[in-house]
Design a protein around this motif. Structure first.
Motif, PDB file in Angstrom:
ATOM      1  N   ALA A  44       0.828  -1.204   0.000  1.00  0.00           N
ATOM      2  CA  ALA A  44       0.000   0.000   0.000  1.00  0.00           C
ATOM      3  C   ALA A  44       0.863   1.256   0.000  1.00  0.00           C
ATOM      4  O   ALA A  44       0.557   2.239  -0.680  1.00  0.00           O
ATOM      5  N   LEU A  45       1.955   1.239   0.757  1.00  0.00           N
ATOM      6  CA  LEU A  45       2.852   2.388   0.798  1.00  0.00           C
ATOM      7  C   LEU A  45       3.564   2.594  -0.539  1.00  0.00           C
ATOM      8  O   LEU A  45       3.747   3.723  -0.994  1.00  0.00           O
ATOM      9  N   LEU A  46       3.956   1.512  -1.177  1.00  0.00           N
ATOM     10  CA  LEU A  46       4.576   1.619  -2.499  1.00  0.00           C
ATOM     11  C   LEU A  46       3.586   2.208  -3.504  1.00  0.00           C
ATOM     12  O   LEU A  46       3.935   3.079  -4.304  1.00  0.00           O
ATOM     13  N   ALA A  47       2.336   1.734  -3.449  1.00  0.00           N
ATOM     14  CA  ALA A  47       1.303   2.255  -4.356  1.00  0.00           C
ATOM     15  C   ALA A  47       1.055   3.731  -4.093  1.00  0.00           C
ATOM     16  O   ALA A  47       0.867   4.526  -5.027  1.00  0.00           O
ATOM     17  N   PHE A  48       1.068   4.119  -2.819  1.00  0.00           N
ATOM     18  CA  PHE A  48       0.862   5.520  -2.484  1.00  0.00           C
ATOM     19  C   PHE A  48       2.006   6.380  -3.028  1.00  0.00           C
ATOM     20  O   PHE A  48       1.790   7.460  -3.583  1.00  0.00           O
ATOM     21  N   GLY A  49       3.234   5.912  -2.867  1.00  0.00           N
ATOM     22  CA  GLY A  49       4.383   6.631  -3.409  1.00  0.00           C
ATOM     23  C   GLY A  49       4.300   6.772  -4.912  1.00  0.00           C
ATOM     24  O   GLY A  49       4.593   7.842  -5.471  1.00  0.00           O
ATOM     25  N   LEU A  50       3.889   5.717  -5.587  1.00  0.00           N
ATOM     26  CA  LEU A  50       3.698   5.766  -7.040  1.00  0.00           C
ATOM     27  C   LEU A  50       2.675   6.828  -7.425  1.00  0.00           C
ATOM     28  O   LEU A  50       2.843   7.542  -8.414  1.00  0.00           O
ATOM     29  N   SER A  51       1.616   6.946  -6.647  1.00  0.00           N
ATOM     30  CA  SER A  51       0.530   7.872  -6.981  1.00  0.00           C
ATOM     31  C   SER A  51       0.946   9.337  -6.854  1.00  0.00           C
ATOM     32  O   SER A  51       0.280  10.213  -7.404  1.00  0.00           O
ATOM     33  N   LEU A  52       2.043   9.616  -6.147  1.00  0.00           N
ATOM     34  CA  LEU A  52       2.485  10.992  -5.956  1.00  0.00           C
ATOM     35  C   LEU A  52       3.318  11.519  -7.125  1.00  0.00           C
ATOM     36  O   LEU A  52       3.605  12.712  -7.197  1.00  0.00           O
ATOM     37  N   THR A  53       3.695  10.627  -8.032  1.00  0.00           N
ATOM     38  CA  THR A  53       4.545  11.040  -9.150  1.00  0.00           C
ATOM     39  C   THR A  53       3.806  12.007 -10.077  1.00  0.00           C
ATOM     40  O   THR A  53       2.732  11.700 -10.592  1.00  0.00           O
ATOM     41  N   GLY A  54       4.391  13.184 -10.269  1.00  0.00           N
ATOM     42  CA  GLY A  54       3.853  14.147 -11.232  1.00  0.00           C
ATOM     43  C   GLY A  54       2.599  14.875 -10.806  1.00  0.00           C
ATOM     44  O   GLY A  54       1.979  15.563 -11.616  1.00  0.00           O
ATOM     45  N   VAL A  55       2.215  14.764  -9.524  1.00  0.00           N
ATOM     46  CA  VAL A  55       0.994  15.429  -9.063  1.00  0.00           C
ATOM     47  C   VAL A  55       1.273  16.900  -8.757  1.00  0.00           C
ATOM     48  O   VAL A  55       2.267  17.235  -8.109  1.00  0.00           O
ATOM     49  N   LYS A  56       0.404  17.805  -9.216  1.00  0.00           N
ATOM     50  CA  LYS A  56       0.500  19.231  -8.919  1.00  0.00           C
ATOM     51  C   LYS A  56      -0.763  19.664  -8.192  1.00  0.00           C
ATOM     52  O   LYS A  56      -1.867  19.290  -8.573  1.00  0.00           O
ATOM     53  N   VAL A  57      -0.591  20.453  -7.143  1.00  0.00           N
ATOM     54  CA  VAL A  57      -1.745  20.902  -6.358  1.00  0.00           C
ATOM     55  C   VAL A  57      -1.959  22.395  -6.536  1.00  0.00           C
ATOM     56  O   VAL A  57      -1.054  23.126  -6.933  1.00  0.00           O
ATOM     57  N   PHE A  58      -3.175  22.840  -6.227  1.00  0.00           N
ATOM     58  CA  PHE A  58      -3.550  24.257  -6.285  1.00  0.00           C
ATOM     59  C   PHE A  58      -3.274  24.886  -7.653  1.00  0.00           C
ATOM     60  O   PHE A  58      -2.821  26.030  -7.749  1.00  0.00           O
TER      61      PHE A  58
END
Length: 310
Positions: free
Chosen positions: A204-218
């Motif tokens: 689950a932690l690996l999947a979460f780390g993967l999901s953060l790639t290239g994300v931009k907020v605001f």
């Protein structure tokens, strides 16, 4: 405090490894989906079974469940009423925002923090069951009735019954049934389930780390910044404060149990909210950015709680 630092260090390292896997495209474009499905359909249900059959049911049906449920519903209601009355947000967006302010990441970060920071995965079980079996069905029913037209709306019973097909719920129900019946699984059955369950947290932690790639907020012009800010403040400040007040003076909790209850409330917004927002095509940026902001904020907040309450 040293245990909290050690626990967060373990979690952070695995998340960073997941981010690196995504950054260098090691697992391909479907890596997140494969890991997430493995955690969702196999590992976490196995963890629910082994955790519930290994612990006293009083841990599940306890004041922990009451505090978690009352806190989540109260904070969600506060957000919903504020944005409806002050900003005139449509009901679907208000529901997604309410979930962003109150629906806890009980799997990807909740289980690791329960294990490595609180020292016991059973602390998260009551919240996990409440969210999946009660909170989600209510929210999904409202979204079905307000975000979809009649042609695309499923039956009410189908919407309410959807959580019962959730493999994590099924695992939880199996674990509860076995525990209630006093059944002890033979080692040949328990051992493989235990092995799969222990894989749930790192995957689950690996999947979460993967999901953060290239994300931009605001993102300017795209993100509803006021809504995200309100959801994040309610999630990271108001919800833990309310949990503290309710747990300490409402249920008389002290020591480690009080600390655990407040830490659970300080967990960030769950990715489930983004799944719901995407499903109904309403409030998806709000859900995504709230999850990322609260995830980043949860680290100093929980560290501060450890200093103050331990």
């Amino acid at each position: 405090m040293s245990g909290v630092v050690s626990g967060f260090t373990v979690i952070l390292i695995v998340v960073v490894i997941g981010w690196l896997l995504g950054r260098f495209d090691v697992l391909g474009e479907h890596g997140i989906s494969v890991l997430a499905r493995l955690v969702f359909f196999v590992c976490t249900p196995a963890l629910m079974i082994t955790s519930l059959t290994s612990n006293d049911l009083s841990v599940v049906f306890s004041s922990t469940l009451a505090v978690a449920a009352i806190t989540a519903v109260s904070v969600g209601a506060i957000y919903f009423l504020l944005v409806r009355l002050l900003w005139q947000r449509p009901v679907p967006e208000a529901v997604i925002g309410a979930l962003s302010a109150s629906y806890v990441n009980s799997v990807n970060l909740g289980l690791p923090i329960a294990l490595f920071v609180l020292g016991d995965a059973s602390f998260i079980a009551p919240l996990l069951l409440f969210q999946i079996m009660l909170y989600s069905p209510v929210a999904l029913t409202v979204l079905d009735l307000t975000a979809l037209d009649a042609a695309h709306r499923g039956s009410l019973w189908r919407t309410i019954g959807t959580p019962l097909s959730n493999p994590i719920v099924i695992g939880g129900l199996i674990g509860l049934a076995l525990s209630l019946a006093g059944v002890h699984l033979p080692a040949a059955v328990f051992s493989p389930l235990d092995m799969l369950g222990k894989a749930s947290v790192p995957l689950a932690l690996l999947a979460f780390g993967l999901s953060l790639t290239g994300v931009k907020v605001f993102a300017k012009g795209a993100a509803p910044r006021r809504d995200i800010a309100l959801a994040s403040v309610l999630k990271m400040l108001v919800m833990p404060a309310l949990a503290y007040v309710l747990a300490r003076w409402g249920f008389g909790m002290t020591g480690h149990h009080l600390f655990a209850q407040v830490v659970i409330a300080a967990l960030p917004t769950a990715q489930n909210v983004l799944v719901y927002a995407t499903r109904y095509s309403r409030g998806d940026i709000l859900a995504r950015d709230s999850a990322l902001v609260t995830t980043i904020a949860s680290i100093p907040v929980i560290a501060l709680l450890a200093v103050v309450l331990t």
